[in-house]
Design a protein around this motif. Sequence first.
Motif, short mmCIF file in Angstrom:
data_model
loop_
_atom_site.label_atom_id
_atom_site.label_comp_id
_atom_site.label_asym_id
_atom_site.label_seq_id
_atom_site.Cartn_x
_atom_site.Cartn_y
_atom_site.Cartn_z
N GLU A 45 0.77 -1.44 -0.07
CA GLU A 45 0.02 0.00 0.10
C GLU A 45 0.68 1.30 0.01
O GLU A 45 0.42 2.36 -0.60
N LEU A 46 1.88 1.18 0.72
CA LEU A 46 2.95 2.29 0.70
C LEU A 46 3.44 2.51 -0.63
O LEU A 46 3.43 3.84 -1.17
N ILE A 300 -1.25 15.20 -20.61
CA ILE A 300 -1.07 14.01 -19.58
C ILE A 300 -0.56 14.81 -18.27
O ILE A 300 0.63 15.35 -18.01
N LYS A 301 -1.29 14.47 -17.19
CA LYS A 301 -0.86 15.14 -15.80
C LYS A 301 -0.35 13.89 -14.91
O LYS A 301 -1.00 12.74 -14.88
N GLU A 302 0.60 14.10 -14.26
CA GLU A 302 1.10 13.41 -13.12
C GLU A 302 0.39 13.46 -11.80
O GLU A 302 0.15 14.69 -11.58
N GLU A 303 -0.23 12.37 -11.18
CA GLU A 303 -1.16 12.60 -10.15
C GLU A 303 -0.58 11.93 -9.07
O GLU A 303 0.09 10.68 -9.51
N ARG A 304 -0.78 12.21 -7.77
CA ARG A 304 -0.55 11.26 -6.69
C ARG A 304 -1.69 10.97 -5.85
O ARG A 304 -2.35 11.98 -5.61
N ARG A 305 -1.75 9.95 -5.16
CA ARG A 305 -2.95 9.57 -4.61
C ARG A 305 -3.12 10.39 -3.31
O ARG A 305 -2.11 10.75 -2.59
N ASN A 306 -4.44 10.54 -2.81
CA ASN A 306 -4.61 11.35 -1.64
C ASN A 306 -4.17 10.70 -0.38
O ASN A 306 -4.16 9.28 -0.27
N PHE A 307 -3.58 11.43 0.66
CA PHE A 307 -3.16 10.71 1.93
C PHE A 307 -4.30 10.25 2.56
O PHE A 307 -4.14 9.18 3.15
N LEU A 308 -5.30 10.89 2.75
CA LEU A 308 -6.49 10.46 3.25
C LEU A 308 -6.92 8.90 2.84
O LEU A 308 -7.40 7.91 3.51
N HIS A 309 -6.75 9.03 1.42
CA HIS A 309 -7.45 7.54 0.79
C HIS A 309 -6.41 6.47 1.26
O HIS A 309 -6.67 5.42 1.34
N ILE A 311 -4.59 6.15 3.97
CA ILE A 311 -4.83 5.84 5.39
C ILE A 311 -6.31 4.99 5.58
O ILE A 311 -6.19 4.06 6.09
N THR A 312 -6.98 5.43 4.55
CA THR A 312 -8.42 4.43 4.61
C THR A 312 -8.22 3.23 4.17
O THR A 312 -8.41 2.22 4.66
N ARG A 313 -7.39 3.07 2.97
CA ARG A 313 -6.87 1.81 2.61
C ARG A 313 -6.12 0.98 3.47
O ARG A 313 -5.99 -0.28 3.87
N LEU A 314 -5.11 1.83 4.25
CA LEU A 314 -4.38 0.88 5.09
C LEU A 314 -5.10 0.05 6.35
O LEU A 314 -4.76 -0.87 6.72
N CYS A 315 -6.00 1.20 6.98
CA CYS A 315 -6.97 0.57 8.12
C CYS A 315 -7.71 -0.24 7.61
O CYS A 315 -7.73 -1.44 8.16
N ALA A 316 -8.12 -0.45 6.39
CA ALA A 316 -8.96 -1.41 5.99
C ALA A 316 -8.38 -2.84 5.82
O ALA A 316 -8.69 -3.90 6.12
N VAL A 317 -6.99 -2.72 5.20
CA VAL A 317 -6.24 -3.86 4.90
C VAL A 317 -5.59 -4.28 6.26
O VAL A 317 -5.84 -5.72 6.49
N LEU A 318 -5.14 -3.62 7.24
CA LEU A 318 -4.65 -3.87 8.52
C LEU A 318 -5.55 -4.53 9.34
O LEU A 318 -5.75 -5.68 10.10
#
Length: 349
Positions: A45-46, A300-309, A311-318
Amino acid sequence: MGRIPSLKNFNAFPHAEDHLLKKTYSGAIVTIFGLIIMFTLFVHELKFYLTTYTMHQMSVDLKRGETLPIHINMSFPSLPCEVLSVDAIDMSGKHEVDLHTNIWKLRLDKYGTIIGTEYLSDLVEKEHGAHHHDNGHEHHDEEKKPEHTFNEDADKMVKSVRQALENGEGCRVYGMLDVQRVAGNFHISVHGLNIYVAEKIFEGSSHVNVSHVIHELSFGPKYPGIHNPLDDTTRILHDASGTFKYYIKVVPTEYRYLSKQVLPTNQFSVTEYFVPIRPADRSWPAVYFLYDLSPITVTIKEERRNFLHFITRLCAVLGGTFAMTGMLDRWMYRIIESVSSSKPRSVLR
């Protein structure tokens, strides 16, 4: 500050007394297994969070009055540099004689080793309008002498080129050509030669071998993930010669980095066509690149995923891993207990 007596009723994590807890080997194994899974999923996830992705947007191209950079890097293993010329023309028929160019020709031996260099300050044939090799009308002005009145320089050139052909010399053309940002073409061929000199050297257009290797062809700087379809293209002729035509559709492109830096460049698609030389033809073999521009710009734009998103995925996985290992531990404990209770108890004496 005094404690609120009823606040502890909201505790979602009640603790049992130590003497009520029972630790087992199976629980330890499940715990270690669960920690390994949690660590692996955390690293995944990181990496997913730190990896950038691109978004594509399309809009009408509004650029005006700019030039189109063409980066060329290609080899002709069967043609010496003395006979090769680069010619560019736009859709209006005007030759691009006034544009800044930076093109080099490298002499190659039969093994592909560089044995000499030449800088081209003027790519195109300034007298191109006075004679054409690729149509049925061959005009020549008063400076073009008939074959039987070759001067000394022409004879020297014929002998030099014939010697280079016998030695198996080739030529590599590379550099950048700036053209007007309109539809047009550029081609590499022997069109820069006087037609009588060309006839004397090759003894007919069918003997002009335009086999080539396109090491790189682009219409602007590269950006991450770009694919130029003509890179590393090899076209070798073994029998009849002919003309190669590459029909190119150029798509204006802007690449926007995370740092907000904008890189203007171009992508392109290509269709290839080969026309073999016939004995009745009076045209000369060449390699043509005919390009046209798309009216649509791709951003073409480079984007990075939202930090809160993240954290949400991390909490769901762990959290999900913790819940699953807890269920597995309870199932294993019950299975072990049921197996142990079904065995006859031994009496110690």
